[in-house]
Design an enzyme around this catalytic site. Structure first.
Site, PDB file in Angstrom:
ATOM      1  N   ASN A   9       0.864  -1.181   0.000  1.00 25.43           N
ATOM      2  CA  ASN A   9       0.000   0.000   0.000  1.00 25.43           C
ATOM      3  C   ASN A   9       0.897   1.227   0.000  1.00 25.43           C
ATOM      4  OD1 ASN A   9      -1.796   2.042   0.542  1.00 25.43           O
ATOM      5  ND2 ASN A   9      -2.303   1.358   2.627  1.00 25.43           N
ATOM      6  N   TRP A  10       1.013   1.842  -1.162  1.00 24.82           N
ATOM      7  CA  TRP A  10       1.931   2.982  -1.290  1.00 24.82           C
ATOM      8  C   TRP A  10       1.377   4.246  -0.637  1.00 24.82           C
ATOM      9  CZ3 TRP A  10       4.178   2.982  -6.991  1.00 24.82           C
ATOM     10  CH2 TRP A  10       4.814   1.757  -7.227  1.00 24.82           C
ATOM     11  N   LYS A  11       0.108   4.227  -0.291  1.00 26.91           N
ATOM     12  CA  LYS A  11      -0.560   5.406   0.286  1.00 26.91           C
ATOM     13  C   LYS A  11      -0.367   6.607  -0.660  1.00 26.91           C
ATOM     14  CE  LYS A  11      -0.067   3.270   4.741  1.00 26.91           C
ATOM     15  NZ  LYS A  11      -0.001   3.393   6.194  1.00 26.91           N
ATOM     16  N   HIS A  94      -9.385   1.014   5.027  1.00 25.87           N
ATOM     17  CA  HIS A  94      -8.099   1.212   5.715  1.00 25.87           C
ATOM     18  C   HIS A  94      -8.309   2.148   6.907  1.00 25.87           C
ATOM     19  CE1 HIS A  94      -4.013   2.536   6.530  1.00 25.87           C
ATOM     20  NE2 HIS A  94      -3.635   1.414   5.948  1.00 25.87           N
ATOM     21  N   GLU A  96      -6.732   4.591   7.935  1.00 28.99           N
ATOM     22  CA  GLU A  96      -6.579   6.024   7.628  1.00 28.99           C
ATOM     23  C   GLU A  96      -7.844   6.572   6.975  1.00 28.99           C
ATOM     24  OE1 GLU A  96      -2.873   5.564   5.514  1.00 28.99           O
ATOM     25  OE2 GLU A  96      -1.931   5.009   7.417  1.00 28.99           O
ATOM     26  N   GLU A 166      -4.964  -5.032  10.923  1.00 29.36           N
ATOM     27  CA  GLU A 166      -3.979  -3.977  11.111  1.00 29.36           C
ATOM     28  C   GLU A 166      -4.267  -3.209  12.396  1.00 29.36           C
ATOM     29  OE1 GLU A 166      -2.135  -2.811   7.078  1.00 29.36           O
ATOM     30  OE2 GLU A 166      -3.923  -1.603   7.341  1.00 29.36           O
ATOM     31  N   GLY A 172       2.700   2.378  10.733  1.00 34.29           N
ATOM     32  CA  GLY A 172       3.618   3.499  10.535  1.00 34.29           C
ATOM     33  C   GLY A 172       4.354   3.926  11.794  1.00 34.29           C
ATOM     34  N   SER A 213       3.759  -1.942  10.313  1.00 33.41           N
ATOM     35  CA  SER A 213       5.218  -1.940  10.499  1.00 33.41           C
ATOM     36  C   SER A 213       5.884  -3.268  10.126  1.00 33.41           C
ATOM     37  CB  SER A 213       5.578  -1.534  11.939  1.00 33.41           C
ATOM     38  OG  SER A 213       5.138  -0.207  12.198  1.00 33.41           O
ATOM     39  N   GLY A 234       2.889  -1.062   4.260  1.00 32.19           N
ATOM     40  CA  GLY A 234       2.880   0.357   3.915  1.00 32.19           C
ATOM     41  C   GLY A 234       4.289   0.822   3.590  1.00 32.19           C
ATOM     42  N   GLY A 235       4.932   1.463   4.552  1.00 32.62           N
ATOM     43  CA  GLY A 235       6.252   2.080   4.374  1.00 32.62           C
ATOM     44  C   GLY A 235       7.265   1.216   3.637  1.00 32.62           C
TER      45      GLY A 235
HETATM   46  P1  PGA Z   1       2.988   0.409   7.590  1.00 33.20           P
HETATM   47  O1  PGA Z   1       1.494   0.574   7.038  1.00 33.20           O
HETATM   48  O2  PGA Z   1       3.541  -0.870   7.003  1.00 33.20           O
HETATM   49  O3  PGA Z   1       3.719   1.629   7.105  1.00 33.20           O
HETATM   50  O4  PGA Z   1       2.900   0.336   9.082  1.00 33.20           O
HETATM   51  C1  PGA Z   1       0.659  -0.543   6.893  1.00 33.20           C
HETATM   52  C2  PGA Z   1      -0.663  -0.106   6.320  1.00 33.20           C
HETATM   53  O5  PGA Z   1      -1.128   0.975   6.647  1.00 33.20           O
HETATM   54  O6  PGA Z   1      -1.282  -0.846   5.516  1.00 33.20           O
END
Ligand code: PGA
Length: 253
Positions: A9-11, A94, A96, A166, A172, A213, A234-235
């Site tokens: 997930n590149w956000k 998600h 967010e 999650e 993050g 993470s 994500g990251g």
């Molecule tokens: P993260 O994000 O790996 O940066 O913690 C995961 C996600 O939000 O899907």
């Protein structure tokens, strides 16, 4: 047997030029990993740019969000058919989206049903906040997200749905859950709620990913857990070598 799945997930990161560069770097090493489904979820502007690059590469493409209506006056939104033009997958609910854009379990449910109707593979995110975790409400919160989010979905097609557990406190933050803790939530809360909403067979057939993470160094801890079928990353999905290492760790050839 549930095929492992690793999704990046590149956000809200990378212009189309940057996206093209990352995909060009990752294409061969990622595409060459057997025994795991690999999916990239870039920002929607990059979907038409990346889709042709992935032709024949054994890497799927996903959107990070979509609306449930097929068309109309919904400024800023993407319809299921628009996502389907480029993607096989879509991330839904998600944390967010829930925290910053007011998405509720009811919205998640509408999006999930629209994704199923469009023939997309939905990746539905659930997870508790730090406050809910610390007050021992993980089970209650995650089970509610599943029961409301998955209502009125046909159990015959449920095995197509992917769930991402999650914990919000792990996203993050660099503070991943332990593999054992995540496995426990998947077994005791998620699969139990799924078997109530659908049935035991469906609950056992659905893939549940861990997210929060995940890195190349801690991925194996999650993938060695019997209930965890991959990761939503994500990251670390923005770094080619990290994402490739995660996909390798998930592979079950
Ligand atoms: P993260 O994000 O790996 O940066 O913690 C995961 C996600 O939000 O899907």
């Amino acid at each position: 047997m549930r095929t492992p799945l690793v999704a990046g997930n590149w956000k809200m990161n990378k212009t189309t030029a940057e996206a093209r560069e990352l995909v060009a770097t990752i294409l061969a090493p990622l595409g060459g990993i057997a025994g795991v489904e690999k999916v990239l979820c870039p920002p929607s502007t990059s979907l038409p740019v990346i889709a042709p690059m992935l032709t024949g590469a054994d890497i799927g493409l996903g959107a990070q969000n979509m609306h449930w209506e097929e068309k109309g006056a919904f400024t800023g939104e993407l319809a299921p058919s628009m996502v389907k033009e480029f993607c096989g997958y879509v991330i839904i609910g998600h944390s967010e989206r829930r925290a910053y854009f007011g998405e509720t379990d009811e919205h998640v449910n509408k999006k999930l049903r629209a994704a199923m109707k469009a023939g997309l593979t939905p990746i539905v995110c659930v997870g508790e906040t730090l406050d809910e975790y610390e007050s021992g409400r993980t089970g209650e919160v995650v089970s509610r997200q599943i029961k409301l989010g998955f209502a009125s979905v046909d159990s015959a097609s449920a095995s197509r749905i992917v769930i991402a557990y999650e914990p919000v406190w792990a996203i993050g933050t660099g503070k991943a859950s332990s593999g054992e803790n995540a496995n426990g939530v998947v077994r005791q809360v998620i699969r139990r709620a799924l078997s109530e909403v659908f049935n035991e067979n469906a609950a056992q057939s659905m893939r549940v990913l861990y997210g929060g993470s995940v890195t190349g160094s801690n991925a194996a801890e999650f993938f060695s857990q019997p209930e965890i079928d991959g990761a939503l990353v994500g990251g670390a999905s923005l770094k080619a070598d990290e994402f490739v290492a995660i996909a390798k760790a998930a592979s079950r050839p």
